[in-house]
Design a protein around this motif. Structure first.
Motif, PDB file in Angstrom:
ATOM      1  N   GLN A 284       0.800  -1.083  -0.025  1.00  5.92           N
ATOM      2  CA  GLN A 284       0.081   0.016  -0.128  1.00  5.92           C
ATOM      3  C   GLN A 284       0.910   1.273   0.054  1.00  5.92           C
ATOM      4  O   GLN A 284       0.332   2.297  -0.566  1.00  5.92           O
ATOM      5  CB  GLN A 284      -0.803  -0.010   1.241  1.00  5.92           C
ATOM      6  N   PHE A 285       2.092   1.168   0.739  1.00  7.31           N
ATOM      7  CA  PHE A 285       2.937   2.323   0.693  1.00  7.31           C
ATOM      8  C   PHE A 285       3.497   2.818  -0.578  1.00  7.31           C
ATOM      9  O   PHE A 285       3.554   3.870  -1.001  1.00  7.31           O
ATOM     10  CB  PHE A 285       4.027   2.142   1.740  1.00  7.31           C
TER      11      PHE A 285
ATOM     12  N   PRO B 145      14.255   0.166   1.364  1.00  2.52           N
ATOM     13  CA  PRO B 145      13.618  -0.392   2.424  1.00  2.52           C
ATOM     14  C   PRO B 145      13.644   0.611   3.731  1.00  2.52           C
ATOM     15  O   PRO B 145      12.967   0.756   4.320  1.00  2.52           O
ATOM     16  CB  PRO B 145      14.216  -1.502   2.523  1.00  2.52           C
ATOM     17  N   LYS B 146      14.741   1.394   3.701  1.00  2.00           N
ATOM     18  CA  LYS B 146      14.859   2.280   4.898  1.00  2.00           C
ATOM     19  C   LYS B 146      13.790   3.402   4.593  1.00  2.00           C
ATOM     20  O   LYS B 146      13.331   3.678   5.655  1.00  2.00           O
ATOM     21  CB  LYS B 146      16.125   3.017   4.675  1.00  2.00           C
ATOM     22  N   VAL B 147      13.562   3.957   3.425  1.00  2.00           N
ATOM     23  CA  VAL B 147      12.461   4.917   3.491  1.00  2.00           C
ATOM     24  C   VAL B 147      10.911   4.105   3.922  1.00  2.00           C
ATOM     25  O   VAL B 147      10.240   4.926   4.641  1.00  2.00           O
ATOM     26  CB  VAL B 147      12.340   5.547   2.032  1.00  2.00           C
TER      27      VAL B 147
ATOM     28  N   SER C 259      15.351  -4.098   8.170  1.00  2.00           N
ATOM     29  CA  SER C 259      15.964  -5.570   7.662  1.00  2.00           C
ATOM     30  C   SER C 259      14.887  -6.161   7.203  1.00  2.00           C
ATOM     31  O   SER C 259      14.807  -7.049   6.524  1.00  2.00           O
ATOM     32  CB  SER C 259      16.787  -6.181   8.542  1.00  2.00           C
ATOM     33  N   TYR C 260      13.726  -6.144   8.080  1.00  2.00           N
ATOM     34  CA  TYR C 260      12.504  -6.897   7.858  1.00  2.00           C
ATOM     35  C   TYR C 260      11.696  -6.464   6.612  1.00  2.00           C
ATOM     36  O   TYR C 260      11.233  -6.989   5.543  1.00  2.00           O
ATOM     37  CB  TYR C 260      11.570  -6.954   9.039  1.00  2.00           C
ATOM     38  N   VAL C 261      11.894  -5.037   6.230  1.00  2.00           N
ATOM     39  CA  VAL C 261      10.944  -4.561   5.229  1.00  2.00           C
ATOM     40  C   VAL C 261      12.001  -4.947   3.826  1.00  2.00           C
ATOM     41  O   VAL C 261      11.290  -5.616   2.858  1.00  2.00           O
ATOM     42  CB  VAL C 261      11.087  -2.961   5.064  1.00  2.00           C
ATOM     43  N   GLY C 262      13.417  -5.047   4.081  1.00  2.00           N
ATOM     44  CA  GLY C 262      14.032  -5.399   3.124  1.00  2.00           C
ATOM     45  C   GLY C 262      13.721  -7.078   2.385  1.00  2.00           C
ATOM     46  O   GLY C 262      13.490  -7.424   1.326  1.00  2.00           O
TER      47      GLY C 262
ATOM     48  N   ARG D  53      20.051  -2.216  -7.355  1.00  2.00           N
ATOM     49  CA  ARG D  53      20.193  -2.903  -6.084  1.00  2.00           C
ATOM     50  C   ARG D  53      19.731  -1.811  -4.935  1.00  2.00           C
ATOM     51  O   ARG D  53      19.942  -0.727  -4.813  1.00  2.00           O
ATOM     52  CB  ARG D  53      21.764  -3.149  -5.926  1.00  2.00           C
ATOM     53  N   GLY D  54      18.793  -2.801  -4.144  1.00  2.00           N
ATOM     54  CA  GLY D  54      18.365  -2.035  -2.876  1.00  2.00           C
ATOM     55  C   GLY D  54      17.203  -1.079  -3.079  1.00  2.00           C
ATOM     56  O   GLY D  54      16.753   0.071  -2.208  1.00  2.00           O
TER      57      GLY D  54
END
Length: 102
Positions: free
Chosen positions: A29-30, A40-42, A52-55, A72-73
Motif C-alpha cells: 500500500q505504501f 527499504p529504509k524509506v 531489515s524486515y522490510v528488505g 540494487r536496494g
C-alpha cells in the motif's frame, strides 16, 4: 503503526496466501500511495517496520512479481502489485501468475 483503510479487507487474503504476511499489505500500500522508486529504509521509516524486515519482505514481493527491483536496494510496485492492492486481486490469480512465469 499506520493503518491503511484497506488493511482489514485484506486480512483474509493473508490467511489464504501462505507466503503473504500482514506487513506485505502495508508495504504494498505504501508503494501504491507513493508511486516512486523506494528503498527499504524509506519504507521502514514510514511504516514503522524494521528496515531489515522490510528488505526481506521486499525481496519476497519481488520473487512473487508484486514489486520489481530496478537497482540494487531499490524497489517499485509492479502492475500486478498495484492491481492486487487497488482492486483486491484474487489470491488464486497471484498463484496462477507465479506458476506461469516461472
Amino acid at each position: 503503526m499506520c493503518l491503511y483503510p484497506r488493511f482489514k479487507a485484506f486480512l483474509h487474503m493473508v490467511r489464504r496466501i501462505e507466503w503473504l504476511s500482514p506487513a506485505d499489505i502495508y508495504i504494498l500500500q505504501f508503494f501504491v500511495d507513493h508511486d516512486i522508486v523506494l528503498t527499504p529504509k524509506v519504507v521502514a521509516i514510514n511504516t514503522e517496520y524494521d528496515q531489515s524486515y522490510v528488505g526481506k519482505r521486499c525481496r519476497t514481493l519481488v520473487e512473487r512479481g508484486l514489486l520489481e527491483r530496478p537497482n540494487r536496494g531499490q524497489y517499485q510496485i509492479t502492475a500486478i502489485g498495484r492491481e492486487f492492492i487497488e482492486s483486491g486481486l484474487d489470491p488464486d490469480v497471484l498463484e496462477t501468475d507465479r506458476d506461469e512465469s516461472g
